[in-house]
Enzyme design. Structure first.
Site, PDB file in Angstrom:
ATOM      1  N   LYS A  39       0.841  -1.201   0.000  1.00 40.02           N
ATOM      2  CA  LYS A  39       0.000   0.000   0.000  1.00 40.02           C
ATOM      3  C   LYS A  39       0.879   1.255   0.000  1.00 40.02           C
ATOM      4  O   LYS A  39       0.629   2.213  -0.738  1.00 40.02           O
ATOM      5  CB  LYS A  39      -0.947  -0.009   1.213  1.00 40.02           C
ATOM      6  CG  LYS A  39      -2.064  -1.040   1.072  1.00 40.02           C
ATOM      7  CD  LYS A  39      -2.884  -1.243   2.330  1.00 40.02           C
ATOM      8  CE  LYS A  39      -3.883  -2.381   2.123  1.00 40.02           C
ATOM      9  NZ  LYS A  39      -4.700  -2.694   3.306  1.00 40.02           N
TER      10      LYS A  39
ATOM     11  N   GLN B  52      -4.442  -1.278   9.533  1.00 35.74           N
ATOM     12  CA  GLN B  52      -4.459  -2.615   8.945  1.00 35.74           C
ATOM     13  C   GLN B  52      -5.076  -3.615   9.924  1.00 35.74           C
ATOM     14  O   GLN B  52      -4.715  -3.649  11.097  1.00 35.74           O
ATOM     15  CB  GLN B  52      -3.028  -3.034   8.559  1.00 35.74           C
ATOM     16  CG  GLN B  52      -2.944  -4.334   7.795  1.00 35.74           C
ATOM     17  CD  GLN B  52      -3.598  -4.296   6.405  1.00 35.74           C
ATOM     18  OE1 GLN B  52      -3.693  -3.243   5.774  1.00 35.74           O
ATOM     19  NE2 GLN B  52      -4.046  -5.432   5.924  1.00 35.74           N
TER      20      GLN B  52
ATOM     21  N   ASP C 192     -10.950   3.218   4.200  1.00 38.41           N
ATOM     22  CA  ASP C 192     -11.303   1.801   4.116  1.00 38.41           C
ATOM     23  C   ASP C 192     -12.820   1.613   3.981  1.00 38.41           C
ATOM     24  O   ASP C 192     -13.282   0.541   3.600  1.00 38.41           O
ATOM     25  CB  ASP C 192     -10.858   1.068   5.394  1.00 38.41           C
ATOM     26  CG  ASP C 192      -9.563   0.301   5.209  1.00 38.41           C
ATOM     27  OD1 ASP C 192      -9.335  -0.217   4.105  1.00 38.41           O
ATOM     28  OD2 ASP C 192      -8.790   0.212   6.183  1.00 38.41           O
TER      29      ASP C 192
HETATM   30  N1  GUN Z   1      -7.129  -6.537   6.208  1.00 38.32           N
HETATM   31  C1  GUN Z   1      -7.510  -7.272   5.136  1.00 38.32           C
HETATM   32  N2  GUN Z   1      -8.053  -6.472   4.191  1.00 38.32           N
HETATM   33  C2  GUN Z   1      -8.012  -5.218   4.675  1.00 38.32           C
HETATM   34  C3  GUN Z   1      -8.410  -3.957   4.155  1.00 38.32           C
HETATM   35  O1  GUN Z   1      -8.940  -3.827   3.045  1.00 38.32           O
HETATM   36  N3  GUN Z   1      -8.183  -2.889   4.966  1.00 38.32           N
HETATM   37  C4  GUN Z   1      -7.616  -3.013   6.192  1.00 38.32           C
HETATM   38  N4  GUN Z   1      -7.456  -1.902   6.916  1.00 38.32           N
HETATM   39  N5  GUN Z   1      -7.242  -4.166   6.701  1.00 38.32           N
HETATM   40  C5  GUN Z   1      -7.428  -5.258   5.943  1.00 38.32           C
END
Ligand code: GUN
Length: 284
Positions: free
Chosen positions: A53, A97, A120
């Site tokens: 990311k 995350q 998100d």
């Molecule tokens: N863990 C797995 N997928 C995601 C996501 O799309 N965003 C976040 N913040 N954590 C995750």
């Protein structure tokens, strides 16, 4: 006949290129957008996702702020980190995350993020906006899947879409987005008793269970569109999704590969949301 591949990597690259151009324009006379990425602990998969990311932000010129906290971080300390990022006017988006270590309530943390920085799309207000068909941030993975379906000009109206998996991150928002486009949507999960029957009658199948070979060739209707959200490792340690891709390819009309399918689109949509968070702020 073998299925056409929906190339998520190429589509994500196009999306990233558009964002890069927009950020480059912005950078001529304003600060660039900024995404704060919070990682708590040492979960190896999370560390890889977070690294990807941050790398994607760098590639398009979005600034990233990496907050790495130890696994034993208390809920209170994480909440104060979020409070600081919420109050920082130079931070446009905040991503924590998931999953979080067990001493921390994920829901509390999600609710602590400012709604207008929740790139998100996990905050209750954004979840409610999606459920009500209103504007708001939408979760990145299902948004990426919708872009993939658009890319093949697939007419969703009246089609039977099956979503396998009911997570808050993928399954539930995915079902709502397909419904919004007038698909007839079924959500299947681990307690579903007639999965094969449901799958066999579906025009679109989105698989998000985190379990290899959830979808096998005998479950797929000829010409169906199969979207594989899974990222697993097989017995040989090779990356694979939730779909028995090689066999399903022989039946389906379209299929997404793993890797190079939904994964890159998820990251591209995070950049889209971050740019949107920034642009909304400057519109006021
Ligand atoms: N863990 C797995 N997928 C995601 C996501 O799309 N965003 C976040 N913040 N954590 C995750």
């Amino acid at each position: 006949m073998t299925a056409k591949i929906i190339d998520g990597k190429a589509l994500a690259q196009d999306t990233r290129q558009e964002i890069k151009q927009r950020v480059s324009q912005i950078s001529k006379n304003q600060r660039v957008p900024c995404l704060a990425v919070v990682l708590v602990g040492e979960n190896p998969a999370s560390a890889v996702y977070v690294r990807n990311k941050i790398k994607a932000c760098e590639e398009v010129g979005i600034k990233s702020l990496f907050e790495k906290l130890p696994a034993e971080t208390s809920e209170k300390d994480l909440l104060s980190c979020i409070d600081r990022l919420n109050k920082d006017d130079t931070v446009d988006g905040i991503l924590v995350q998931l999953p979080l270590p067990k001493q921390i309530s994920e829901q509390k943390v999600i609710e602590a993020i400012r709604v207008d920085k929740d790139v998100d799309g996990f905050h209750l207000i954004n979840v409610g906006a999606l459920a009500s068909g209103l504007d708001g941030f939408r979760p990145c993975t299902p948004s990426g899947v919708m872009r993939m379906l658009e890319s093949i000009n697939y007419p969703l109206s009246g089609k039977h879409a099956l979503v396998i998996g009911r997570s808050n991150i993928v399954g539930k928002p995915m079902a709502l987005m397909l419904l919004e486009k007038n698909a007839t949507v079924t959500i299947a999960h681990s307690k579903t008793v007639n999965l094969k029957e449901l799958a066999k009658s579906s025009d679109i199948i989105v698989v998000a269970t985190g379990r290899q070979k959830t979808l096998t060739a005998d479950m797929v209707k000829p010409d169906a569109v199969v979207i594989d959200v899974g990222i697993n490792r097989d017995a040989q340690g090779k990356l694979c999704g939730d779909v028995d891709t090689e066999a399903v390819m022989q039946i389906a009309g379209h299929i997404t590969p793993v890797p190079g399918g939904v994964g890159p689109m998820t990251i591209a949509m995070l950049l889209v949301n971050t740019l949107q968070a920034y642009e909304r702020k400057f519109k006021d």
